[in-house]
Design an enzyme around this catalytic site. Sequence first.
Site, PDB file in Angstrom:
ATOM      1  N   ILE A 149      -0.624   4.004 -10.496  1.00 36.48           N
ATOM      2  CA  ILE A 149      -1.435   4.074  -9.286  1.00 36.48           C
ATOM      3  C   ILE A 149      -2.048   5.454  -9.167  1.00 36.48           C
ATOM      4  O   ILE A 149      -1.362   6.461  -9.346  1.00 36.48           O
ATOM      5  CB  ILE A 149      -0.546   3.777  -8.049  1.00 36.48           C
ATOM      6  CG1 ILE A 149      -0.155   2.292  -8.031  1.00 36.48           C
ATOM      7  CG2 ILE A 149      -1.250   4.179  -6.757  1.00 36.48           C
ATOM      8  CD1 ILE A 149       0.837   1.937  -6.937  1.00 36.48           C
TER       9      ILE A 149
ATOM     10  N   LYS B 139      -2.676  15.115 -10.877  1.00 37.60           N
ATOM     11  CA  LYS B 139      -1.910  14.741 -12.073  1.00 37.60           C
ATOM     12  C   LYS B 139      -0.987  15.894 -12.505  1.00 37.60           C
ATOM     13  O   LYS B 139       0.120  15.647 -13.016  1.00 37.60           O
ATOM     14  CB  LYS B 139      -2.832  14.357 -13.225  1.00 37.60           C
ATOM     15  CG  LYS B 139      -3.607  13.053 -13.007  1.00 37.60           C
ATOM     16  CD  LYS B 139      -2.703  11.834 -12.820  1.00 37.60           C
ATOM     17  CE  LYS B 139      -3.481  10.537 -12.952  1.00 37.60           C
ATOM     18  NZ  LYS B 139      -2.689   9.358 -12.537  1.00 37.60           N
TER      19      LYS B 139
ATOM     20  N   ILE C 232      -9.609   4.911 -20.852  1.00 33.71           N
ATOM     21  CA  ILE C 232      -9.751   3.457 -20.993  1.00 33.71           C
ATOM     22  C   ILE C 232     -10.620   2.986 -19.836  1.00 33.71           C
ATOM     23  O   ILE C 232     -10.406   3.419 -18.696  1.00 33.71           O
ATOM     24  CB  ILE C 232      -8.364   2.765 -20.902  1.00 33.71           C
ATOM     25  CG1 ILE C 232      -7.461   3.207 -22.059  1.00 33.71           C
ATOM     26  CG2 ILE C 232      -8.507   1.245 -20.882  1.00 33.71           C
ATOM     27  CD1 ILE C 232      -6.060   2.615 -22.004  1.00 33.71           C
TER      28      ILE C 232
ATOM     29  N   LEU D 135     -10.989  -0.179 -13.586  1.00 29.39           N
ATOM     30  CA  LEU D 135     -11.571  -0.046 -12.254  1.00 29.39           C
ATOM     31  C   LEU D 135     -11.508   1.414 -11.785  1.00 29.39           C
ATOM     32  O   LEU D 135     -12.494   1.975 -11.321  1.00 29.39           O
ATOM     33  CB  LEU D 135     -10.781  -0.944 -11.298  1.00 29.39           C
ATOM     34  CG  LEU D 135     -11.499  -1.565 -10.119  1.00 29.39           C
ATOM     35  CD1 LEU D 135     -12.679  -2.413 -10.598  1.00 29.39           C
ATOM     36  CD2 LEU D 135     -10.515  -2.437  -9.327  1.00 29.39           C
TER      37      LEU D 135
ATOM     38  N   ASP E  95       0.871  -1.174   0.000  1.00 32.40           N
ATOM     39  CA  ASP E  95       0.000   0.000   0.000  1.00 32.40           C
ATOM     40  C   ASP E  95       0.908   1.223   0.000  1.00 32.40           C
ATOM     41  O   ASP E  95       1.680   1.425   0.944  1.00 32.40           O
ATOM     42  CB  ASP E  95      -0.910  -0.012   1.230  1.00 32.40           C
ATOM     43  CG  ASP E  95      -1.955   1.093   1.153  1.00 32.40           C
ATOM     44  OD1 ASP E  95      -1.593   2.241   0.786  1.00 32.40           O
ATOM     45  OD2 ASP E  95      -3.122   0.830   1.447  1.00 32.40           O
TER      46      ASP E  95
ATOM     47  N   TYR F 288     -13.082  15.455 -13.370  1.00 31.51           N
ATOM     48  CA  TYR F 288     -11.752  14.956 -13.002  1.00 31.51           C
ATOM     49  C   TYR F 288     -11.229  15.666 -11.747  1.00 31.51           C
ATOM     50  O   TYR F 288     -10.495  15.101 -10.946  1.00 31.51           O
ATOM     51  CB  TYR F 288     -10.784  15.088 -14.178  1.00 31.51           C
ATOM     52  CG  TYR F 288      -9.659  14.078 -14.142  1.00 31.51           C
ATOM     53  CD1 TYR F 288      -9.912  12.714 -14.082  1.00 31.51           C
ATOM     54  CD2 TYR F 288      -8.335  14.499 -14.142  1.00 31.51           C
ATOM     55  CE1 TYR F 288      -8.890  11.794 -14.042  1.00 31.51           C
ATOM     56  CE2 TYR F 288      -7.289  13.576 -14.104  1.00 31.51           C
ATOM     57  CZ  TYR F 288      -7.577  12.240 -14.050  1.00 31.51           C
ATOM     58  OH  TYR F 288      -6.559  11.323 -13.999  1.00 31.51           O
TER      59      TYR F 288
END
Length: 264
Positions: A93, A163, A192, A195, A65, A156
């Site tokens: 990640i 980012k 894309i 998850l 983690d 976003y």
Amino acid sequence: TGTLMKGKRGLVMGVANDRSIAWGIANAVAAQGAELAFTYQGEALGKRVRPLAERVGSSLVLSCDVSDDAAIDETFARIEEEWGTLDFLVHAIGWADKQYLRGRYVDTPREAFLTALDISCYSFTAVARRAARLMPNGGSMLTLTYLGAEKVMPHYNVMGVAKAALEASVRYMAADLGRDGIRVNGISAGPIMTLAANGIGDFRYILKWNQYNAPMERNVALEEVGGAGLYMLSDLSGGVTGEIHHVDCGYNIVGMKNPTAPDI
Ligand code: NAD
């Protein structure tokens, strides 16, 4: 299959399932002879990642983690024990509370902001520092980013801010590590369905919008991000560092909606 990555060992962080971008990249480098180790977050995902790792001949599969410095230390201690050195690192990640991946960015509370920046940006710095210690002969490090770092994208929100910080950290680490022959780059992937992407509000609309308005009039395939990852992690990109490389069917160059696109 080929031999571009023969003799290279790499750590891949961020596989959750076979739709993960990390998995697309792992496949591409494994097909070129790379030897891989994987980390996953929590045992539920570990059960999914182990059989995938086996498919590419890897049995070095560790729980890590990235919000936990001790866990990161343990991961790199294991890598050092098993391999001694490392040639490349994949950091795929990101995380933000999905409650804040909709509505207004301006409403993001401090805790949600700090967690998003911790997991999605600082974790790359944390793992890069430890990986660099294991790269006495140079190496290549890669993270995944999105256009929401550069331009406002609906929903976003705090991930866009994370980012943007991640992309800046790519440049600062490229500068720090360049003299050691270690390159640091990012791939800015088009949308894309994964998850993580599922947590973003109206993601299907974003997929359609990109499909209709990208110059190539389609969405990017996982294998294509894998191919770009192979380039960044191999010696083919030997002169490239501090770069954010768009793999998005050209969407980022477009300034206006495609006038011939159908309504969504
Ligand atoms: P994914 O859900 O398959 O991968 C995200 C990974 O992050 C998962 O494996 C998850 O376990 C891991 N993770 C989250 N919190 C963690 C923690 N605390 N410790 C360790 N691991 C943790 O989704 P993905 O789309 O493949 O995401 C990979 C990267 O690609 C992310 O940085 C994402 O922002 C980026 N990206 C995705 C898209 C897209 O459209 N899917 C586009 C551009 C960039």
